[in-house]
Design an enzyme around this catalytic site. Structure first.
Site, mmCIF file in Angstrom:
data_model
loop_
_atom_site.group_PDB
_atom_site.id
_atom_site.type_symbol
_atom_site.label_atom_id
_atom_site.label_comp_id
_atom_site.label_asym_id
_atom_site.label_seq_id
_atom_site.Cartn_x
_atom_site.Cartn_y
_atom_site.Cartn_z
ATOM 1 C CG ASP A 38 -42.278 23.151 5.583
ATOM 2 O OD1 ASP A 38 -42.882 22.791 4.564
ATOM 3 O OD2 ASP A 38 -41.444 22.444 6.176
ATOM 4 C CG HIS A 183 -39.662 27.876 5.699
ATOM 5 N ND1 HIS A 183 -38.477 27.476 5.123
ATOM 6 C CD2 HIS A 183 -39.929 26.996 6.693
ATOM 7 C CE1 HIS A 183 -38.044 26.390 5.777
ATOM 8 N NE2 HIS A 183 -38.898 26.083 6.737
HETATM 9 NI NI NI Z 1 -41.320 24.014 9.998
#
Ligand code: NI
Length: 226
Positions: A38, A183
């Protein structure tokens, strides 16, 4: 263009199970896992992760933030070029809880437009920032034909969890059908690349195959390098 009324109107749905929300997929004994990243694209961390994925011959899903796509379109292009799936993570990583339906509509739409501007991808999967879901975001996702993707394993890499701890968490909890949250944009140093190098070879050794979210859900195929 879809009318905003479609997402604010009355809904007949009674149970959260009926919304298009996915945390994992029950695949029985099939050892397929979807790795997801992400908050990128990031000009430094994303290429590093792409190179590790390439080394292991793995496809993943990147939930991109629209304004980061606008800032680093070449990094989005590299993700697409390498055969990874692209998902929508709103335009500004907005806070779902504090946003009205019009703002959410614009956030999701602007991210779709950014992705479509720099690639030939029409994203099919959406991850709300922080995994927050409410009836408005569910109606919006449904109206825009997005599946909402949450996760089953949170690596807490964004919190700078040490790579060894991340690997231990993943290796302890991984099973077929899992969606793993990581991430490719984190403030300051990221433990993500080192963690990937620790747990990927072990999961591959255990027979796991890494697929895109859409393949995990049975609605798409993971591209091969051949
Ligand atoms: Ni996020």
């Amino acid at each position: 263009m879809l009318a905003l009324a479609a997402i604010t109107g009355f809904s007949f749905r009674v149970s959260a199970d009926e919304w298009p929300i996915y945390r994992k997929k029950d695949l029985g004994d099939t050892k397929k896992i979807a790795l997801t990243f992400d908050d990128g694209p990031d000009p430094k961390l994303t290429p590093e992760i792409l190179s590790i994925l390439d080394e292991y011959g793995i496809k993943a899903t990147f939930f991109v933030v629209g304004e980061n796509v606008e800032a680093h379109p070449e990094t989005l292009e590299a993700e697409v070029e390498a055969g990874h799936e692209i998902g929508n993570h709103t335009f500004t990583h907005c806070r779902i809880k504090n946003s009205d339906s019009k703002t959410l509509f614009n956030e999701v739409n602007a991210c779709t437009e950014a992705i479509e501007r720099y690639s030939d991808v029409s994203p099919k999967v959406f991850r709300p920032p922080e995994g927050v879901v409410n009836p408005t975001i569910c109606r919006l996702a449904e109206a825009l034909d997005y599946k909402i993707i949450i996760w089953d394993i949170d690596t807490l890499d964004w919190r700078h969890t040490p790579p060894e701890k991340i690997a231990e968490n993943v290796l302890t909890h991984a099973h077929g059908g899992d969606i793993i949250l990581m991430h490719d944009y984190i403030c300051k140093d990221s433990p993500t690349p080192a963690a990937l190098r620790l747990f990927l070879p072990k999961l591959i050794e255990q027979g796991y195959q890494f697929v895109t979210v859409s393949e995990l859900l049975g609605t798409g195929e993971t591209p091969t390098n051949e």
